[in-house]
Scaffold this motif. Structure first.
Motif, PDB file in Angstrom:
ATOM      1  N   ASN A  33       0.810  -1.290   0.099  1.00 22.31           N
ATOM      2  CA  ASN A  33       0.068  -0.354   0.050  1.00 22.31           C
ATOM      3  C   ASN A  33       0.089   1.547  -0.398  1.00 22.31           C
ATOM      4  O   ASN A  33       0.483   1.919   0.612  1.00 22.31           O
ATOM      5  N   SER A  34       2.038   1.138  -0.097  1.00 26.40           N
ATOM      6  CA  SER A  34       3.119   2.484  -0.003  1.00 26.40           C
ATOM      7  C   SER A  34       4.780   2.096  -1.050  1.00 26.40           C
ATOM      8  O   SER A  34       4.114   1.549  -1.251  1.00 26.40           O
ATOM      9  N   THR A  37      10.419   4.700  -0.062  1.00 25.20           N
ATOM     10  CA  THR A  37      11.226   6.132  -0.271  1.00 25.20           C
ATOM     11  C   THR A  37      12.093   6.588   0.921  1.00 25.20           C
ATOM     12  O   THR A  37      12.422   6.172   1.890  1.00 25.20           O
ATOM     13  N   VAL A  65       7.735   0.156   4.634  1.00 20.51           N
ATOM     14  CA  VAL A  65       6.042   0.535   3.064  1.00 20.51           C
ATOM     15  C   VAL A  65       4.943   0.020   4.166  1.00 20.51           C
ATOM     16  O   VAL A  65       5.480  -1.220   5.444  1.00 20.51           O
ATOM     17  N   THR A  66       3.603  -0.248   4.434  1.00 18.52           N
ATOM     18  CA  THR A  66       3.445  -0.420   4.989  1.00 18.52           C
ATOM     19  C   THR A  66       1.841  -1.198   4.116  1.00 18.52           C
ATOM     20  O   THR A  66       2.248  -1.836   2.717  1.00 18.52           O
ATOM     21  N   ASN A 151       6.904  -2.637  -5.596  1.00 19.59           N
ATOM     22  CA  ASN A 151       7.096  -1.962  -5.393  1.00 19.59           C
ATOM     23  C   ASN A 151       8.264  -1.163  -5.378  1.00 19.59           C
ATOM     24  O   ASN A 151       9.203  -0.880  -5.094  1.00 19.59           O
ATOM     25  N   SER A 153      10.362   2.778  -5.899  1.00 22.05           N
ATOM     26  CA  SER A 153      11.362   3.801  -5.681  1.00 22.05           C
ATOM     27  C   SER A 153      11.506   4.892  -6.541  1.00 22.05           C
ATOM     28  O   SER A 153      11.455   4.147  -8.185  1.00 22.05           O
TER      29      SER A 153
END
Length: 404
Positions: A33-34, A37, A65-66, A151, A153
């Motif tokens: 969900n994120s 970064t 990250v979540t 995911n 960055s």
């Protein structure tokens, strides 16, 4: 009615028990969900000096990250020299710098020197190759399930800079260098035949990658002295001599308190970068470091022909990059038994081995004391009449391997 209720409750319990039993095979997949970064600040440029290759260049840090449910998350730091990206904005065919379940990965100046070599950078003002260039990094987070999609960055660009080589007119020293002789200097002893030489590497700065033997070593009493002239006992400077001149000396050295007040090495036997800084008046020890620009910081060797090592990665022979494209160092050789060995580009990595046919195929002229062992791995074999210490030079510029 009561009997039917009891039977119904029994069936519900059985069904519930079976459902719980089957949960062991369930694989939870959960969306990420994120986006990871980077949370650290980056420099505008990274100035890379070989003498500091063991120092930290950058420590990458990032947020966690979540996910909807607790799950293992792996973070992979990728790098690319070209910076090519795909349609999703991710690096194409990147190299993996490292992977962790934590929130940081560090790289050294030595790592970045390797990236600079990949990018074709050099610090020679006489070539057209650039002395600065970019390297691209991206962080990818992956869930601990096969179906967990990664995911990535944003891509960050770091600029590497190789300072131009100082010409002789820029590096001025009071002496050509310092000579080291003594029992605490491996391959030398109290013998002027093979002194270790700390060369002038900057204005009144002298450096050498040297093998030191501890006072605790059974083959040494750990003492030695510096000299400003080769084969000249009268040019010696002992421990009190530097102290009286205001030097701060690495705490692994002390006054031997022998008849000549020599230096006494109390650290762990091994190879070190020794620096005599006559400007700041310090004598320091650090991890061995390249003194030039090479594809690798050092090359390694193990084998039966190297009695200090054998086929054992616990005690490999180490040949540092001592000038551009040139690896050098002392090693003991034996002509007994198989007398075979191999060079490697990475420590403790059999896959990085370079055997005799490799160098032969690359057009190297190889010292006549070394031949193809003709064994299963086509290793090198030492065939010299005299076992003992030899100074090894692997010159990747002129393509020669020599023993002296």
């Amino acid at each position: 009615m009561k009997k039917l209720s009891i039977i119904g409750l029994f069936l519900l319990a059985v069904i519930s028990f079976n459902s719980c039993s089957s949960d062991d095979g369930v694989v939870f997949t959960t969306p990420n969900n994120s986006v990871p970064t980077f949370t650290n600040s980056f420099l505008s440029e990274y100035v890379l000096i070989p003498q500091a290759s063991g120092n930290l260049a950058e420590r990458f840090t990032w947020n966690s990250v979540t996910t909807d449910v607790p799950t293992n998350i792996t973070y992979t730091l990728n790098k690319s020299i070209t910076g090519d990206t795909d349609a999703d904005g991710n690096l194409v065919n990147p190299d993996v710098v490292g992977a962790t379940t934590g929130n940081e990965i560090a790289i050294t100046i030595g790592d970045m020197l390797g990236y600079a070599a990949e990018a074709g950078l050099d610090n020679d003002p006489n070539t057209e190759n650039p002395d600065s260039g970019p390297v691209y990094f991206q962080l990818v987070s992956s869930l601990g399930t096969e179906d967990g999609l990664p995911n990535a960055s944003d891509i960050i660009t770091l600029t590497m800079v190789l300072p131009e080589i100082q010409g002789p007119e820029e590096a001025v020293c009071d002496f050509d260098g310092y000579f080291m002789v003594g029992s605490g200097v491996k391959f030398t002893g109290w013998d002027w035949a093979t002194p270790q030489f700390a060369a002038c590497s900057g204005t009144n700065v002298y450096t050498v990658n040297v093998d030191l033997l501890s006072v605790d070593d059974p083959d040494s009493d750990g003492n030695f002295r510096f000299f400003t002239a080769n084969n000249n006992w009268d040019s010696g400077i002992n421990y009190p001599g530097f102290i009286e001149d205001g030097y701060t000396i690495d705490d692994r050295f002390e006054d031997a308190m022998d008849g000549d007040n020599n230096f006494l090495f109390t650290g762990e036997s091994g190879k070190y970068l020794l620096t005599i800084d006559a400007v700041n008046k310090t004598i320091t020890l650090a991890d061995p470091a390249p003194q030039g620009t090479c594809e690798f910081d050092q090359m390694w060797a193990v084998g039966a022909g190297l009695p200090d090592s054998g086929w054992d990665w616990a005690t490999p022979q180490q040949f540092m990059c001592e000038s551009d494209g040139v690896y050098q160092g002392w090693s003991n050789f034996t002509n007994e038994g198989d007398a075979n060995f191999r060079f490697f580009t990475a420590n403790n990595n059999w896959d990085s081995g370079l055997n005799y046919p490799y160098f032969e195929g690359e057009g190297y002229t190889i010292d006549e004391l070394l031949v193809n062992a003709g064994d299963g791995d086509s290793n090198f074999q030492f065939i010299g009449e005299m076992s003992g210490k030899y100074f090894v030079t692997i010159d990747t510029v002129n393509k020669t391997i020599t023993l002296e």
